[in-house]
Motif scaffolding. Structure first.
Motif, PDB file in Angstrom:
ATOM      1  N   VAL A  35       0.566   6.204  -7.165  1.00 39.97           N
ATOM      2  CA  VAL A  35      -0.616   6.972  -7.574  1.00 39.97           C
ATOM      3  C   VAL A  35      -0.297   8.458  -7.591  1.00 39.97           C
ATOM      4  N   ILE A  36       0.339   8.940  -6.537  1.00 42.10           N
ATOM      5  CA  ILE A  36       0.678  10.368  -6.455  1.00 42.10           C
ATOM      6  C   ILE A  36       1.615  10.759  -7.599  1.00 42.10           C
ATOM      7  N   PHE A  66      -8.961   5.182  -6.907  1.00 46.30           N
ATOM      8  CA  PHE A  66      -7.886   5.259  -5.903  1.00 46.30           C
ATOM      9  C   PHE A  66      -7.963   6.483  -4.992  1.00 46.30           C
ATOM     10  N   THR A  67      -9.141   7.093  -4.876  1.00 46.85           N
ATOM     11  CA  THR A  67      -9.272   8.216  -3.948  1.00 46.85           C
ATOM     12  C   THR A  67      -9.090   7.771  -2.499  1.00 46.85           C
ATOM     13  N   SER A  68      -9.462   6.552  -2.170  1.00 44.86           N
ATOM     14  CA  SER A  68      -9.289   6.065  -0.793  1.00 44.86           C
ATOM     15  C   SER A  68      -7.806   5.966  -0.424  1.00 44.86           C
ATOM     16  N   ILE A  69      -6.935   5.780  -1.430  1.00 43.21           N
ATOM     17  CA  ILE A  69      -5.490   5.737  -1.190  1.00 43.21           C
ATOM     18  C   ILE A  69      -4.896   7.144  -1.199  1.00 43.21           C
ATOM     19  N   TYR A  70      -5.374   7.978  -2.119  1.00 41.87           N
ATOM     20  CA  TYR A  70      -4.868   9.347  -2.255  1.00 41.87           C
ATOM     21  C   TYR A  70      -6.063  10.289  -2.237  1.00 41.87           C
ATOM     22  N   GLU A  71      -6.385  10.819  -1.057  1.00 41.23           N
ATOM     23  CA  GLU A  71      -7.614  11.590  -0.871  1.00 41.23           C
ATOM     24  C   GLU A  71      -7.609  12.927  -1.612  1.00 41.23           C
ATOM     25  N   LEU A 117       0.808  -1.206   0.000  1.00 43.93           N
ATOM     26  CA  LEU A 117       0.000   0.000   0.000  1.00 43.93           C
ATOM     27  C   LEU A 117       0.852   1.271   0.000  1.00 43.93           C
ATOM     28  N   GLU A 118       2.015   1.233   0.656  1.00 45.32           N
ATOM     29  CA  GLU A 118       2.889   2.405   0.662  1.00 45.32           C
ATOM     30  C   GLU A 118       3.374   2.727  -0.744  1.00 45.32           C
ATOM     31  N   ARG A 136       0.403   4.057  -2.881  1.00 48.83           N
ATOM     32  CA  ARG A 136       0.113   5.484  -2.684  1.00 48.83           C
ATOM     33  C   ARG A 136       1.166   6.348  -3.373  1.00 48.83           C
ATOM     34  N   SER A 137       2.424   5.992  -3.219  1.00 51.78           N
ATOM     35  CA  SER A 137       3.492   6.760  -3.844  1.00 51.78           C
ATOM     36  C   SER A 137       3.362   6.744  -5.359  1.00 51.78           C
TER      37      SER A 137
END
Length: 599
Positions: free
Chosen positions: A402-403, A472-477, A395-396, A399-400
């Protein structure tokens, strides 16, 4: 001659005078006016005439507003006095409609039984039904052909669209429809609706963050928002189509053949008209389609291999330098640039593949092109994220990634679409005179503008952005906020590109966004298991609760997706039109009996 709607054709130096006269004769037979400039650039300008517009509007079933029910009818010269604003003469048709009719006539010029070659060019052979325009292009007699901009209308659009800095989202849709055409206006309307929907989502998510509610609620809200946006768009789309008189008038079962479609002339089984047909044996076309999709599969596999290499490189960088290190971001940045470049190259390749398949109708062409693009773009943009989430369970790193991919891709897309074309255009036109004394000088100058390649890339970019938001909003709000900023920049970028950098796009008619509606709906449905699965992996719920929530959300999503997307008032008008359409041919005898019945 009207100079607001002029279509230009650029002949090469090798084009003989006989060939140019041949094309001019075909156009003038359809009642268009032409003017030819034979100098450093050899330019044929096609001007609209009232008679030519009347003939083409009737030939291609252009719907116009009239004083009867239904309020929009296919134009007919015999009853032209029933149409509203017919007294305006040539301005009865919008500038976009005039260019649409000229282009349709140009594309539908077909060789007759006596046409065996292009005059003056024995190597450019013709056969009955062959597109004359396509033969001129393939024989390199014509270089470019496109409509010219109207300088006065451009200035009005710059004032209301480009220079209006306070209104970041709303666009002058009526002016855009009349200048660029209904199909391109539909895209602008879609972007505006999408931007407004993102504003709502950003406010809702920030409220959820401020109130410190259950993070799982974010996932539910995003899913609800995705289906709500699609429903709102469908309602607006149908209402727009009805008010423009094009509802249920575009995608007919007897759709005409594409100008690019090649084959021997044969009779259409539905219309009875002569048109090109690619053989009687469908085996040849099936083999073309199989070869085309095989090439698509190889491209998808190559994209997968690049993704696997990126993951191993990124994993090494994280282990060596730490996840918070700037050095660890390098693989993600390079991978994002590779994704952007491969996407651009593949889009060009996909168009060539779909043209190779030789589909008869435009709708079949668009459907197959969209299928190739969506599969590849999903693998190229989202597959790595799914592998990180559900296979590697990192998950880390998810998130990275996706950003990095979402942010960097938006930045590079805007640079490639806005900044780079502007710099190239400024360099290209640096020493050119921008004050024109005639249309020939204007046409020569506009040859330096870039050609607009169609709305596919525009919708595709929004589709990818929509995917990041709903999946993926739940990962990157902050994904919706990034998407909103990018969309506002895109709106400003579009205004700059279409008014200052692009040649005037071809005018077309479209009542809906077509198969793109299915593409956005697919992502909305895919968001349900994705968001709920991520919620479980983040420890926000249990598998039992996740399964119950998934089934409930799917049920509600299917219900919303099945709702009839038509505003009540518009539906009332449609029903009224249908009633009068079915009862207008009642006999006088029946009407008399019914009147006596109520006496």
């Amino acid at each position: 001659m009207d100079e607001r709607s002029v279509y230009s054709i650029y002949f090469s130096k090798k084009a003989q005078k006989e060939a140019i006269n041949f094309l001019v004769g075909e156009l003038e037979r359809n009642k268009w006016k032409t003017s030819f400039y034979d100098g450093e650039s050899r330019i044929l300008l096609i001007h609209p005439t009232l008679e030519g517009l009347y003939l083409s509007a009737e030939r291609y079933f252009l719907y116009k507003k009239c004083n009867s029910v239904p309020p929009f009818q296919p134009f007919n010269s015999d009853i032209k006095d029933q149409f509203i604003h017919i007294e305006n003469g040539i301005d009865f048709f919008t500038a976009a409609e005039q260019l649409l009719l000229i282009k349709k006539d140009l594309e539908n010029l077909r060789a007759g039984d006596k046409d065996s070659i292009v005059p003056g060019h024995p190597e450019a052979t013709l056969y009955p039904g062959k597109s004359i325009l396509r033969r001129f292009i393939s024989a390199e007699l014509i270089g470019e052909h496109y409509p010219l901009h109207d300088r006065e209308d451009l200035d009005k659009l710059r004032a209301s669209w480009l220079r209006n800095k306070l209104n970041l989202i709303n666009q002058p849709l009526k002016m855009l429809d009349e200048y660029f055409g209904v199909e391109l206006g539909l895209y602008f309307s879609f972007v505006e609706t999408y931007a407004r929907a993102l504003v709502v989502l950003v406010l809702v998510i920030f409220a959820n963050m401020v109130l410190n509610l259950n993070p799982m609620l974010t996932s539910v809200l995003v899913i609800a928002w995705s289906f709500g946006f699609i429903l709102v768009w469908r309602r607006g789309e149908m209402d727009r189509a009805y008010k423009k008189g094009i509802l249920n008038t575009v995608e007919r079962g007897w759709e005409e053949a594409r100008p690019e479609h090649f084959g021997k002339l044969s009779r259409n089984e539905i219309t009875g008209k002569q048109e090109p047909h690619y053989g009687t044996d469908p085996f040849k076309q099936k083999m073309r389609i199989i070869a085309s999709y095989s090439a698509t599969a190889l491209c998808c596999y190559a994209s997968y291999l690049i993704m696997e290499y990126y993951y191993s490189w990124e994993k090494y960088a994280y282990a060596e330098f730490g996840i918070d290190s700037y050095t660890a971001m390098v693989p993600g940045i390079i991978y994002t640039i590779i994704v952007i470049i491969t996407s651009q190259k593949y889009r060009q390749f996909a168009r060539k593949l779909t043209n190779f398949e030789n589909h008869r109708t435009e709708s079949a062409f668009q459907k197959n092109l969209l299928a190739k693009l969506l599969v590849f773009e999903f693998i190229n943009n989202f597959l790595v994220l799914y592998l990180l989430a559900f296979i590697y369970e990192d998950l880390e790193m998810l998130r990275s990634t996706v950003i990095t991919t979402m942010t960097i891709s938006q930045v590079f897309v805007e640079i490639f679409e806005g900044v780079v074309p502007f710099m190239v255009y400024k360099k290209r036109t640096k020493n050119l005179n921008k004050n024109f004394s005639n249309l020939c000088e204007q046409a020569t100058y506009e040859a330096n503008r870039d050609e607009y390649e169609g709305h596919f890339d525009e919708y595709l970019e929004i589709w990818i952005q929509f995917g990041y938001v709903v999946l993926f909003t739940s990962i990157y709000e902050y994904a919706p906020l990034c998407a909103l900023v990018a969309t506002i920049i895109e709106i400003r970028n579009d205004a700059h590109k279409f008014l200052n950098l692009f040649k005037r796009p071809e005018s077309r008619i479209a009542e809906s966004i077509g198969f793109w509606d299915d593409a956005f709906s697919l992502l909305a449905f895919l968001a349900i298991p994705t968001q709920i699965g991520l919620g479980k992996m983040m420890g926000l719920t249990t598998w039992k609760k996740a399964a119950i929530a998934e089934h409930l959300v799917i049920f509600l999503a299917v219900f919303v997706n099945r709702l009839r997307p038509c505003p009540a008032e518009t539906q009332k008008q449609i029903d009224r039109d249908e009633y009068f359409r079915t009862h207008r041919h009642e006999s006088h005898l029946l009407k008399k009996v019914q009147e006596n019945k109520h006496d």
